[in-house]
Write a protein that holds these residues in place. Structure first.
Motif: not given
Length: 90
Positions: A55-57, A71-72, A79-80, A83-87
């Motif tokens: 989710g960084m790109d 997620i696309s 996305l934030t 990133r915070r909760n899932d990966v």
């Protein structure tokens, strides 16, 4: 359905007048609990794939499904949260 699916993913970067294709029609599936290894020569797009999965790109075309969520299609806030909760990365 696989836990992780990347379907027909493309990522392109512009460099002046040139276009650099980092990922060209990447497709794969990973089942939950499966060990997967991404390998290839330098410049093959491995880090780009990991950055998209994390989710960084974002990809330019195609779908990236994680546990059934594409997620696309996520906006920056989604996305934030992803990133915070899932990966996580090690």
């Amino acid at each position: 359905m696989a836990y992780i699916e990347m379907k027909n993913s493309y990522k392109r970067y512009k460099s002046g007048q040139s276009e650099i294709i980092a990922n060209n029609d990447i497709s794969f599936e990973i089942e939950k609990g499966e060990l997967a290894i991404i390998l290839g020569s330098s410049g093959a797009g491995k880090s780009t794939v990991l950055n998209i999965l994390g989710g960084m790109d974002t990809n330019d075309e195609g779908n990236v499904l994680i546990d059934g969520k594409d997620i696309s299609t996520f906006n920056e806030k989604e996305l934030t949260n992803y990133r915070r909760n899932d990966v996580g990365f090690v």
